[in-house]
Scaffold this motif. Sequence first.
Motif, PDB file in Angstrom:
ATOM      1  N   ARG A 232      39.996  61.363  68.184  1.00 30.25           N
ATOM      2  CA  ARG A 232      39.687  62.709  68.657  1.00 30.25           C
ATOM      3  C   ARG A 232      39.475  62.632  70.167  1.00 30.25           C
ATOM      4  O   ARG A 232      40.410  62.733  70.910  1.00 30.25           O
ATOM      5  CB  ARG A 232      38.434  63.252  67.940  1.00 30.25           C
ATOM      6  N   GLY A 233      38.245  62.444  70.605  1.00 26.86           N
ATOM      7  CA  GLY A 233      37.986  62.304  72.038  1.00 26.86           C
ATOM      8  C   GLY A 233      37.838  63.653  72.702  1.00 26.86           C
ATOM      9  O   GLY A 233      38.400  64.654  72.290  1.00 26.86           O
ATOM     10  N   ALA A 234      37.072  63.679  73.782  1.00 24.29           N
ATOM     11  CA  ALA A 234      36.819  64.917  74.498  1.00 24.29           C
ATOM     12  C   ALA A 234      37.964  65.240  75.447  1.00 24.29           C
ATOM     13  O   ALA A 234      38.489  64.369  76.130  1.00 24.29           O
ATOM     14  CB  ALA A 234      35.506  64.799  75.290  1.00 24.29           C
ATOM     15  N   GLY A 235      38.335  66.516  75.506  1.00 24.54           N
ATOM     16  CA  GLY A 235      39.403  66.928  76.398  1.00 24.54           C
ATOM     17  C   GLY A 235      39.077  66.690  77.856  1.00 24.54           C
ATOM     18  O   GLY A 235      39.967  66.515  78.685  1.00 24.54           O
ATOM     19  N   ARG A 236      37.783  66.646  78.195  1.00 17.23           N
ATOM     20  CA  ARG A 236      37.412  66.410  79.589  1.00 17.23           C
ATOM     21  C   ARG A 236      37.607  64.948  79.986  1.00 17.23           C
ATOM     22  O   ARG A 236      37.529  64.618  81.160  1.00 17.23           O
ATOM     23  CB  ARG A 236      35.955  66.807  79.821  1.00 17.23           C
ATOM     24  N   VAL A 237      37.864  64.082  79.005  1.00 10.25           N
ATOM     25  CA  VAL A 237      38.069  62.662  79.290  1.00 10.25           C
ATOM     26  C   VAL A 237      39.534  62.275  79.160  1.00 10.25           C
ATOM     27  O   VAL A 237      40.132  61.730  80.082  1.00 10.25           O
ATOM     28  CB  VAL A 237      37.209  61.788  78.349  1.00 10.25           C
ATOM     29  N   PHE A 238      40.142  62.546  78.004  1.00  9.80           N
ATOM     30  CA  PHE A 238      41.491  62.090  77.724  1.00  9.80           C
ATOM     31  C   PHE A 238      42.514  63.203  77.878  1.00  9.80           C
ATOM     32  O   PHE A 238      42.249  64.354  77.553  1.00  9.80           O
ATOM     33  CB  PHE A 238      41.596  61.527  76.301  1.00  9.80           C
ATOM     34  N   ALA A 239      43.694  62.825  78.359  1.00  3.85           N
ATOM     35  CA  ALA A 239      44.807  63.757  78.368  1.00  3.85           C
ATOM     36  C   ALA A 239      45.267  64.004  76.942  1.00  3.85           C
ATOM     37  O   ALA A 239      45.013  63.205  76.043  1.00  3.85           O
ATOM     38  CB  ALA A 239      45.949  63.195  79.216  1.00  3.85           C
ATOM     39  N   ALA A 240      45.968  65.110  76.721  1.00  2.00           N
ATOM     40  CA  ALA A 240      46.369  65.490  75.370  1.00  2.00           C
ATOM     41  C   ALA A 240      47.334  64.481  74.765  1.00  2.00           C
ATOM     42  O   ALA A 240      48.163  63.890  75.453  1.00  2.00           O
ATOM     43  CB  ALA A 240      47.016  66.866  75.397  1.00  2.00           C
ATOM     44  N   ALA A 241      47.233  64.269  73.448  1.00  2.00           N
ATOM     45  CA  ALA A 241      48.147  63.382  72.736  1.00  2.00           C
ATOM     46  C   ALA A 241      48.734  64.144  71.553  1.00  2.00           C
ATOM     47  O   ALA A 241      48.062  64.977  70.945  1.00  2.00           O
ATOM     48  CB  ALA A 241      47.409  62.137  72.244  1.00  2.00           C
ATOM     49  N   ASP A 242      49.989  63.856  71.226  1.00  2.00           N
ATOM     50  CA  ASP A 242      50.700  64.551  70.151  1.00  2.00           C
ATOM     51  C   ASP A 242      50.664  63.682  68.901  1.00  2.00           C
ATOM     52  O   ASP A 242      51.441  62.735  68.772  1.00  2.00           O
ATOM     53  CB  ASP A 242      52.136  64.823  70.599  1.00  2.00           C
ATOM     54  N   LEU A 243      49.753  63.999  67.986  1.00  2.00           N
ATOM     55  CA  LEU A 243      49.604  63.218  66.769  1.00  2.00           C
ATOM     56  C   LEU A 243      50.274  63.930  65.604  1.00  2.00           C
ATOM     57  O   LEU A 243      50.202  65.157  65.486  1.00  2.00           O
ATOM     58  CB  LEU A 243      48.114  63.014  66.448  1.00  2.00           C
ATOM     59  N   PRO A 244      50.922  63.179  64.705  1.00  2.00           N
ATOM     60  CA  PRO A 244      51.534  63.807  63.530  1.00  2.00           C
ATOM     61  C   PRO A 244      50.465  64.362  62.609  1.00  2.00           C
ATOM     62  O   PRO A 244      49.367  63.812  62.498  1.00  2.00           O
ATOM     63  CB  PRO A 244      52.289  62.649  62.872  1.00  2.00           C
ATOM     64  N   GLN A 245      50.784  65.469  61.951  1.00  2.00           N
ATOM     65  CA  GLN A 245      49.828  66.122  61.072  1.00  2.00           C
ATOM     66  C   GLN A 245      50.350  66.118  59.636  1.00  2.00           C
ATOM     67  O   GLN A 245      51.547  66.205  59.391  1.00  2.00           O
ATOM     68  CB  GLN A 245      49.584  67.563  61.524  1.00  2.00           C
ATOM     69  N   GLY A 246      49.408  66.052  58.674  1.00  2.00           N
ATOM     70  CA  GLY A 246      49.767  66.183  57.273  1.00  2.00           C
ATOM     71  C   GLY A 246      50.497  64.982  56.720  1.00  2.00           C
ATOM     72  O   GLY A 246      50.518  63.892  57.305  1.00  2.00           O
ATOM     73  N   GLY A 247      51.118  65.157  55.579  1.00  2.00           N
ATOM     74  CA  GLY A 247      51.878  64.087  54.945  1.00  2.00           C
ATOM     75  C   GLY A 247      50.993  62.942  54.531  1.00  2.00           C
ATOM     76  O   GLY A 247      49.941  63.119  53.906  1.00  2.00           O
ATOM     77  N   SER A 248      51.393  61.724  54.909  1.00  2.00           N
ATOM     78  CA  SER A 248      50.676  60.523  54.476  1.00  2.00           C
ATOM     79  C   SER A 248      49.551  60.130  55.427  1.00  2.00           C
ATOM     80  O   SER A 248      48.891  59.116  55.207  1.00  2.00           O
ATOM     81  CB  SER A 248      51.665  59.357  54.366  1.00  2.00           C
ATOM     82  N   ILE A 249      49.336  60.904  56.499  1.00  2.00           N
ATOM     83  CA  ILE A 249      48.320  60.568  57.499  1.00  2.00           C
ATOM     84  C   ILE A 249      47.044  61.354  57.215  1.00  2.00           C
ATOM     85  O   ILE A 249      47.065  62.581  57.094  1.00  2.00           O
ATOM     86  CB  ILE A 249      48.810  60.882  58.928  1.00  2.00           C
ATOM     87  N   THR A 250      45.923  60.639  57.096  1.00  2.00           N
ATOM     88  CA  THR A 250      44.613  61.262  56.899  1.00  2.00           C
ATOM     89  C   THR A 250      43.743  60.974  58.115  1.00  2.00           C
ATOM     90  O   THR A 250      43.535  59.805  58.472  1.00  2.00           O
ATOM     91  CB  THR A 250      43.913  60.692  55.647  1.00  2.00           C
ATOM     92  N   TYR A 251      43.256  62.034  58.766  1.00  2.00           N
ATOM     93  CA  TYR A 251      42.374  61.868  59.920  1.00  2.00           C
ATOM     94  C   TYR A 251      40.926  61.968  59.450  1.00  2.00           C
ATOM     95  O   TYR A 251      40.471  63.022  59.007  1.00  2.00           O
ATOM     96  CB  TYR A 251      42.679  62.920  60.981  1.00  2.00           C
ATOM     97  N   ALA A 252      40.223  60.870  59.564  1.00  2.00           N
ATOM     98  CA  ALA A 252      38.852  60.816  59.067  1.00  2.00           C
ATOM     99  C   ALA A 252      37.828  61.226  60.116  1.00  2.00           C
ATOM    100  O   ALA A 252      36.664  61.420  59.798  1.00  2.00           O
ATOM    101  CB  ALA A 252      38.538  59.404  58.578  1.00  2.00           C
ATOM    102  N   GLY A 253      38.241  61.323  61.384  1.00  2.00           N
ATOM    103  CA  GLY A 253      37.280  61.637  62.435  1.00  2.00           C
ATOM    104  C   GLY A 253      36.298  60.492  62.628  1.00  2.00           C
ATOM    105  O   GLY A 253      36.610  59.330  62.398  1.00  2.00           O
TER     106      GLY A 253
END
Length: 379
Positions: A232-253
């Motif tokens: 995740r990360g704060a927008g004030r720190v990291f530039a935006a990243a394009d992560l795949p959504q859905g399917g076999s990927i689970t984002y646990a935070g």
Amino acid sequence: LIRKPITMPAQPSQPAQRTAVAVNGKWLAQPTTGTQRFAQELVRRLVLRPDLDVVLHVPRRAPLPGWLPAGTQVVRSRLDGVAFEQLALPWAARGMLVLSLCGPAPLLARRQVATIHDASPFRFPQTYTRVFGAWHRTVARVLARRANALVTVSNFSAGELAEVLRIPGNRFTVVPNGADHLDHLEATDPGLPADGSEFVLAVGTLAAHKNLAPVLRVLAARGIPTVVVGARGAGRVFAAADLPQGGSITYAGRLTDAQLGWLYRHAGVLVFPSRYEGFGVPLIEAQQAGCPVVAGAVAALPEVAGAGAVLVPPDRPELIADAVERVLADRPERDRLVAAGRDNAARFTWDRSAELLAAAVHSAAGARARRPAQRSAAE
């Protein structure tokens, strides 16, 4: 700028020869990532040492950790954030040696030991917002010349920082991360992945140099179940990243340590495809827990991984996914990686790192004491 120190019930008397040190507790107000882990595990050992007299300085809203022993001197500031670190802390700790272990350090502190974890703001400026990157580069340049002693986490980082800051490499004391902080936790199942299938684990932030997005896209295209912790990360720190959504990927935070420990112990493999690391804590966390590792063959990762990981060029996400599939399919290779990884992780303990740091603190404190005598002799 400060309130009166919070002094807990006194501990038994300690030896007379002690080095006084003011610890920068700014990290206590931040979410825990690798650098905050570094500060936490070392400070919880430093406060127990009979040869150190530790005063913990904390921002106004920072919670005190439950592991802080009775008798620890705590100074709580009226300020938070950068104002706490750059204004309140050097004033409150005037006359003491200041120790900073996570992120920037106070530029106005006259005597200090400062930690710079890596050179990523110099090597990968596109990872960060302009303001964040410029601030960290400026602070590093000033500390490189003013701090009594400098600490970093690997030989690779020492060399990188020496180069970008144009200072001798021997200015740095290498104090590595430990691998044993999850050992005594009772693992807690976070309920991921939901279908209970064998899965790949990824641990990291949105920082571009972590290289998660391109590898996750390939894993998703191949339908490989993957759990991503952090990212995740704060927008004030990291530039935006394009992560795949859905399917076999689970984002646990963000998960608790107990939940992360469960994932390490049950994952088929950790994928750590970073392009740039000063150390790489998830790598040794996984090895310590018996999880095979596929990692980038660059920066500090070969130094840290030893023989306990499959190393792949990070700019070849297809090759990384191939290596992941081989490890998942080849039981003897997985067993070999698990054994080699545990042997390698045994090199990294927080107790050993605390010994190295304490020696650096004593040396920095003693250097100031010797200078006046040397000047007098010359006169």
